[in-house]
Enzyme design. Structure first.
Site, PDB file in Angstrom:
ATOM      1  N   ASP A  92      28.328  13.324 -18.518  1.00  0.00           N
ATOM      2  CA  ASP A  92      28.944  13.531 -19.818  1.00  0.00           C
ATOM      3  C   ASP A  92      28.106  14.542 -20.601  1.00  0.00           C
ATOM      4  O   ASP A  92      26.907  14.665 -20.386  1.00  0.00           O
ATOM      5  CB  ASP A  92      28.951  12.223 -20.615  1.00  0.00           C
ATOM      6  CG  ASP A  92      30.018  11.255 -20.154  1.00  0.00           C
ATOM      7  OD1 ASP A  92      30.644  11.492 -19.105  1.00  0.00           O
ATOM      8  OD2 ASP A  92      30.214  10.233 -20.844  1.00  0.00           O
ATOM      9  N   HIS A 149      25.724  11.979 -11.746  1.00  0.00           N
ATOM     10  CA  HIS A 149      26.439  11.660 -10.512  1.00  0.00           C
ATOM     11  C   HIS A 149      26.593  12.897  -9.631  1.00  0.00           C
ATOM     12  O   HIS A 149      26.400  14.027 -10.076  1.00  0.00           O
ATOM     13  CB  HIS A 149      27.809  11.060 -10.846  1.00  0.00           C
ATOM     14  CG  HIS A 149      27.728   9.712 -11.499  1.00  0.00           C
ATOM     15  ND1 HIS A 149      28.158   8.557 -10.885  1.00  0.00           N
ATOM     16  CD2 HIS A 149      27.246   9.339 -12.715  1.00  0.00           C
ATOM     17  CE1 HIS A 149      27.953   7.526 -11.692  1.00  0.00           C
ATOM     18  NE2 HIS A 149      27.409   7.982 -12.814  1.00  0.00           N
ATOM     19  N   SER A 254      19.076  14.517 -21.371  1.00  0.00           N
ATOM     20  CA  SER A 254      18.463  15.795 -21.452  1.00  0.00           C
ATOM     21  C   SER A 254      19.442  16.825 -20.900  1.00  0.00           C
ATOM     22  O   SER A 254      20.517  16.988 -21.454  1.00  0.00           O
ATOM     23  CB  SER A 254      17.161  15.790 -20.699  1.00  0.00           C
ATOM     24  OG  SER A 254      16.601  17.048 -20.644  1.00  0.00           O
TER      25      SER A 254
END
Length: 288
Positions: A92, A149, A254
């Site tokens: 995200d 992911h 980050s």
């Protein structure tokens, strides 16, 4: 540049990055209910964190702040794009930049770029497959889901810990700190995939307490020096990760950078710097 921004950039050079990050990391692991509940509650409200998609919605149920920050999501909260050959967004956040790797350099922000060679730890053989390829830089904001992911299924070939500074990685520092992502501490993960070599680089930042991977756990070398671990038949058992499977996570922070070789991917239509993205959406498609 406004004076406030100038002072912020100056502070990035003067602050003791690693000491500050260790102190905040200790606070983020505190299990005292009076402390962690207030911290989590303040953070969730301040950054408008959507807890309805979390497996555990009760803010007081987390053992410490880091458990909340790296929270798992409910099944189906991040559906994976099913388009054949699609490369998935690993996290995200928002697209910081994406595009071609030109003359061995990656675009950072107006007036700034950095070296692929340096980003990947200074080994020319490691960097060679990505020369003339493509990159995407994804910035994870505080409110985002902070697990990273796999964009494609792949076999892990090498992991490299690269020591460095811990500058903030927001837009202001990207525009004003030269070679930002090749200066910060990072973990480079190299995979063989259906699209050839793929690198996923997890970049640390100011107050990022740690970076974890699913195969090695917490990456905490005893000394801040370059460390390479190879995963091949002669070194250790092969590690296979599925498309969309968890790769690692940030405990505060980050940025994730994905690299591919030449003529392998074409970025999804409409994606530009600043585009919001979610883990699992199509980031790219095979180049025709």
């Amino acid at each position: 540049m406004p004076m406030k921004q100038r002072l912020f950039i100056l502070s990035q050079y003067l602050l003791p990055h690693h000491l500050l990050s260790r102190l905040i990391g200790c606070a983020a692991e505190c299990r005292a209910a009076w402390f962690k509940d207030r911290l989590i509650g303040w953070f969730a409200k301040q950054y408008q964190v959507n807890m309805s998609e979390a497996q555990v919605e009760d803010l007081t149920a987390y053992e410490h702040f880091n458990a909340f920050f790296t929270r798992a999501l409910k099944d189906g909260a991040r559906p994976l794009d099913a388009t054949p050959g699609a490369t998935l967004c690993p996290a995200d956040g928002a697209v910081s930049q994406l595009g071609p790797i030109e003359q061995g350099r990656i675009f950072q922000a107006k007036g700034h770029s950095y070296s692929v060679l340096e980003l990947l730890g200074g080994d020319a053989e490691r960097a060679a497959p990505f020369m003339g390829g493509d990159f995407a830089t994804i910035y994870l904001s505080p409110k985002d889901y902070h697990r990273v992911h796999m964009p494609l299924g792949g076999t892990l070939k090498e992991m490299v810990y690269v020591p460095g500074r811990l500058f903030s990685v927001n837009q202001t520092t990207a525009e004003n700190v030269p070679e930002l992502f090749a200066r910060n501490e990072r973990v480079v993960c190299l995979f063989d995939t259906e699209r050839g070599p793929m690198a996923v680089v997890l970049v640390g930042a100011m107050i990022v307490a740690s970076i974890e991977t699913v195969w090695a756990g917490l990456i905490t070398p005893p000394k801040r020096e370059l460390k390479t671990i190879r995963y091949d038949e002669t070194a250790r058992a092969a590690i296979e990760l599925i498309k969309g499977g968890e790769l690692g996570r940030f405990k505060l922070g980050s940025t994730a950078i994905v690299l591919f070789g030449p003529q392998q991917v074409q970025w999804a239509e409409g994606l530009i710097a600043g585009s919001p993205v979610r883990m699992g959406q199509a980031l790219a498609h095979p180049r025709s």
